[in-house]
Design an enzyme around this catalytic site. Structure first.
Site, PDB file in Angstrom:
ATOM      1  N   TYR A 148       7.240   8.599   6.236  1.00 22.64           N
ATOM      2  CA  TYR A 148       8.520   8.754   6.528  1.00 22.64           C
ATOM      3  C   TYR A 148       8.772  10.112   7.358  1.00 22.64           C
ATOM      4  CZ  TYR A 148      10.036   5.098   3.249  1.00 22.64           C
ATOM      5  OH  TYR A 148      10.115   4.057   2.722  1.00 22.64           O
ATOM      6  N   LYS A 196      -4.785   3.016   3.286  1.00 20.96           N
ATOM      7  CA  LYS A 196      -5.220   2.179   4.502  1.00 20.96           C
ATOM      8  C   LYS A 196      -6.207   2.731   5.308  1.00 20.96           C
ATOM      9  CE  LYS A 196      -4.414  -1.866   6.586  1.00 20.96           C
ATOM     10  NZ  LYS A 196      -5.111  -3.174   5.718  1.00 20.96           N
ATOM     11  N   ASP A 208      -2.472  -3.588   1.310  1.00 18.57           N
ATOM     12  CA  ASP A 208      -2.032  -4.879   1.411  1.00 18.57           C
ATOM     13  C   ASP A 208      -2.561  -5.688   0.219  1.00 18.57           C
ATOM     14  OD1 ASP A 208      -4.497  -4.184   2.506  1.00 18.57           O
ATOM     15  OD2 ASP A 208      -4.496  -5.827   4.076  1.00 18.57           O
ATOM     16  N   ASP A 220       6.872   3.922  -2.157  1.00 14.34           N
ATOM     17  CA  ASP A 220       8.427   3.540  -1.994  1.00 14.34           C
ATOM     18  C   ASP A 220       8.302   1.855  -2.182  1.00 14.34           C
ATOM     19  OD1 ASP A 220      10.922   3.354  -1.885  1.00 14.34           O
ATOM     20  OD2 ASP A 220      11.258   3.935   0.152  1.00 14.34           O
ATOM     21  N   ASP A 231       8.916  -0.711  -5.803  1.00 14.28           N
ATOM     22  CA  ASP A 231      10.179  -1.602  -5.990  1.00 14.28           C
ATOM     23  C   ASP A 231       9.242  -2.618  -6.430  1.00 14.28           C
ATOM     24  OD1 ASP A 231      12.007   0.127  -5.141  1.00 14.28           O
ATOM     25  OD2 ASP A 231      12.603  -1.022  -3.350  1.00 14.28           O
TER      26      ASP A 231
END
Length: 356
Positions: free
Chosen positions: A132, A185, A218, A242, A246
């Site tokens: 971010y 990752k 993933d 983030d 969710d």
């Protein structure tokens, strides 16, 4: 006596934040504490109208003198320019106070028809770096365009930031089921995400009593859909955190029950994971549970920081009361119920009285 800030925010904020205040007052009284001193502070649209900015300097100054605060959701996408294009109020507060740890539990409650029953985990999200861009620079947005057709964003990872969030995750795991999963990752982003993985693994060596494993981001989404109850604490960088939080909130039942705190070693802010839901504003339909549970998390953080039994007892009263309220079949529309914001809040306050 606790001194806590109240920042209602936008949309449903002026409904769910007062609901959390009411519940905290009931729990603190039931736990035998002195009444909380609540300090209302302007933020969001109301602050733009009165002060010409969504986050006045006076608000930041006042927050520095408080034990913690409750921040409602903001609707910065609807702010007039130039405010819409600037860092939003919650991001500005996090950056100003160095709130590096975003702790986001996802717990399925009996009676809420969770999509994956038994989900009970916590996403520990590094809140200052990663992918971010607005959190990666001392000044500026961290994004730039060398030509009209090329846009670049910094993704920054530092050992110091990874170490401190890893310690948060492992310390938290010691209070739960003693398992940490590092989400990364590193197979593709070998330097940046690779550093995150390596440093977390190094920190893990200081916690031999906590089991540790790691998953690619993933693959992690698939594992959560299939077997979320097997996971305990997930630690990851801010964008992955983030997104995952969710997902885990919906697996547990709804974003409406997804609490969080943003914290440093010195300060903490309670802030529900969900947004401002302007379409629900003023309808008494918003679910206040996430904000209520976020306030309970703040009380728990204050209890640990100051080694104070009262806020710890109050936090447990709130958590128990919310669970009892759901178990009794009282829920808002997002969870398949018919209760409004005020009815649900009143049921939680009544449950606190019964438990106490």
């Amino acid at each position: 006596m606790l001194r806590l800030g109240v920042l209602d925010g936008d949309g449903i904020g002026p409904e769910i934040v007062p609901a959390a205040v009411r519940v905290v007052d009931a729990a603190v009284a039931a736990a035998g504490g002195e009444p909380v001193e609540w300090v209302p502070l302007p933020v969001g649209f109301a602050a733009i109208e009165r002060h010409g900015t969504p986050l006045p300097e006076d608000t930041l100054t006042a927050l520095a003198g408080l034990d913690g605060w409750l921040l409602g959701p903001h609707d910065n996408a609807a702010y007039p320019e130039p405010h819409r294009s600037r860092l939003n109020p919650s991001g500005t507060i996090r950056k100003h106070f160095g709130l590096f740890a975003n702790i986001r539990p996802a717990k399925a409650f009996e009676g809420t028809h969770a999509r994956v029953a038994g989900t009970d985990l916590v996403v520990v999200r590094e809140n200052t770096e990663g992918f971010y861009a607005d959190r990666n620079t001392y000044a500026g947005a961290g994004e730039f365009m060398p030509t009209p057709d090329v846009a670049i964003a910094h993704g920054i990872f530092t050992r110091a930031a990874v170490e401190r969030i890893a310690h948060e995750a492992f310390r938290l795991a010691r209070t739960r089921r003693r398992r940490v999963t590092i989400v990364h990752k590193a197979n593709v982003l070998q330097l940046t995400s690779g550093l995150f993985l390596r440093v977390c693994r190094e920190v893990a060596g200081q916690y031999p009593d906590v089991a540790v494993d790691d998953e690619h981001i993933d693959a992690m989404t698939v594992h959560l859909l299939r077997r979320a109850p097997e996971f305990d604490v997930l630690v990851t960088e801010n964008m992955f955190g983030d997104i995952l939080s969710d997902l885990t909130a919906e697996l547990a039942g709804s974003l409406g029950i997804a609490p969080s705190i943003n914290a440093s070693a010195e300060r903490a802010m309670a802030q529900a994971t969900h947004g401002s839901a302007p379409d629900l504003a003023g309808t008494d339909a918003a679910n206040p549970a996430a904000m209520i549970l976020s306030a309970a998390m703040l009380l728990g953080w204050l209890a640990a920081r100051h080694d104070d039994a009262m806020p710890r007892a109050a936090a447990r009263l709130i958590e128990t009361a919310v669970a009892e309220t759901f178990r009794a079949g009282v829920a808002t529309a997002d969870l398949g119920g018919s209760a409004g914001t005020r009815e649900f809040t009143g049921a939680v306050v009544a449950a606190i009285a019964r438990t106490a």
